[in-house]
Design an enzyme around this catalytic site. Sequence first.
Site, PDB file in Angstrom:
ATOM      1  CB  SER A  16      -1.051  -0.011   1.218  1.00 35.94           C
ATOM      2  OG  SER A  16      -0.286   0.262   2.575  1.00 35.94           O
ATOM      3  CB  ILE A  95      17.881  -7.528   9.755  1.00 37.21           C
ATOM      4  CG1 ILE A  95      16.730  -7.411  10.803  1.00 37.21           C
ATOM      5  CG2 ILE A  95      19.037  -7.081  10.130  1.00 37.21           C
ATOM      6  CD1 ILE A  95      17.221  -8.539  11.938  1.00 37.21           C
ATOM      7  CG  ASN A 110      12.663   1.503   6.655  1.00 35.36           C
ATOM      8  OD1 ASN A 110      11.724   0.648   6.009  1.00 35.36           O
ATOM      9  ND2 ASN A 110      12.770   1.190   7.880  1.00 35.36           N
ATOM     10  CG  HIS A 112      10.149   1.497  11.890  1.00 35.58           C
ATOM     11  ND1 HIS A 112      10.392   0.246  11.795  1.00 35.58           N
ATOM     12  CD2 HIS A 112       9.961   1.677  13.471  1.00 35.58           C
ATOM     13  CE1 HIS A 112      10.134  -0.546  13.124  1.00 35.58           C
ATOM     14  NE2 HIS A 112       9.785   0.245  14.101  1.00 35.58           N
ATOM     15  CB  SER A 139       9.912   7.395  11.912  1.00 37.98           C
ATOM     16  OG  SER A 139       9.155   7.693  13.144  1.00 37.98           O
ATOM     17  CG  ASP A 148      13.474  -0.311  12.379  1.00 37.41           C
ATOM     18  OD1 ASP A 148      13.661  -0.155  11.054  1.00 37.41           O
ATOM     19  OD2 ASP A 148      13.283  -1.144  12.837  1.00 37.41           O
TER      20      ASP A 148
HETATM   21  C1  GAR Z   1       3.659  -0.604   6.791  1.00 36.97           C
HETATM   22  O1  GAR Z   1       2.846  -0.092   7.699  1.00 36.97           O
HETATM   23  C2  GAR Z   1       5.242  -0.052   7.151  1.00 36.97           C
HETATM   24  O2  GAR Z   1       5.355   1.113   7.920  1.00 36.97           O
HETATM   25  C3  GAR Z   1       5.708  -1.285   7.581  1.00 36.97           C
HETATM   26  O3  GAR Z   1       5.152  -2.338   6.879  1.00 36.97           O
HETATM   27  C4  GAR Z   1       3.957  -1.973   6.620  1.00 36.97           C
HETATM   28  C5  GAR Z   1       3.906  -2.284   4.878  1.00 36.97           C
HETATM   29  O4  GAR Z   1       2.714  -2.010   4.635  1.00 36.97           O
HETATM   30  N1  GAR Z   1       7.049  -1.372   7.512  1.00 36.97           N
HETATM   31  C6  GAR Z   1       8.003  -2.005   8.791  1.00 36.97           C
HETATM   32  O5  GAR Z   1       7.475  -2.698   9.585  1.00 36.97           O
HETATM   33  C7  GAR Z   1       9.417  -1.893   8.482  1.00 36.97           C
HETATM   34  N2  GAR Z   1       9.873  -2.479   9.754  1.00 36.97           N
HETATM   35  P1  GAR Z   1       2.330  -1.949   2.987  1.00 36.97           P
HETATM   36  O6  GAR Z   1       3.028  -3.175   2.180  1.00 36.97           O
HETATM   37  O7  GAR Z   1       1.025  -2.007   2.591  1.00 36.97           O
HETATM   38  O8  GAR Z   1       2.998  -0.784   2.497  1.00 36.97           O
END
Ligand code: GAR
Length: 221
Positions: A16, A95, A110, A112, A139, A148
């Site tokens: 997304s 990682i 990134n 997060h 963030s 992170d």
């Molecule tokens: C998002 O919430 C992003 O912030 C998180 O994964 C999700 C991906 O959603 N990222 C992490 O946790 C990274 N450590 P998406 O595939 O719908 O963009």
Amino acid sequence: MPSPLRIAVLASGRGSNLAALLTARDRDELKAEFVLVASDRPDAGALRLAEAAAIPTLVLDPKAYPDRRAFDLELFGKLADSGAELIVLAGFMRILDGEAIAPWTGRMLNIHPSLLPKYRGLHTHRRALEAGDLEHGASVHFVTAELDGGPVLAQAVLPIEPGEDEQRLAQRLLPLEHRLLPAVVALVAQRRLVWRDGGPWLDGAPLGAPMRLSTQGLESA
Ligand code: GAR
């Protein structure tokens, strides 16, 4: 006017945040050319989105490599071959090996789902709730070898509602992520946000504190 920024996106899941970047591009809010979407999972929704948008895709299976470093060296080699100027991690759940990503210092972002430096790693929503926090958020940071842990560029803050659960909190945060990430990437595409002398600079001065997302867009702290 700077030329469109060549961007590669890494994603492990539904995509997304990738979709939000593509929407920003289509609305002319982000001058970018998406040169590659890569994933460690063949079933990632992000790959289907990329295919639908005629963006080249790449899947590498971590199990086919002897160790993390071998996988990451191959992956980041392919990213270099793509001609990308910026890599965006949009839900890439691995990682990264410090040596493999060293050439990308200052050229990789990134997103997060926490108010870093709080809650690096996984289960950020649950941990914010368990801690009794009043606020949660997301963030965007430059990626360094520390998980992170790179300099935070911008944050979106969300008040936690009494009694809400992990799923609802994640669901309410996501639309903010979808505004935050394209806004930061747009600053990089405008060459206003750069990496210089070992840290982030905005509009010719070191970025002191993370920008904050408001209804108007990004604001300096
Ligand atoms: C998002 O919430 C992003 O912030 C998180 O994964 C999700 C991906 O959603 N990222 C992490 O946790 C990274 N450590 P998406 O595939 O719908 O963009």
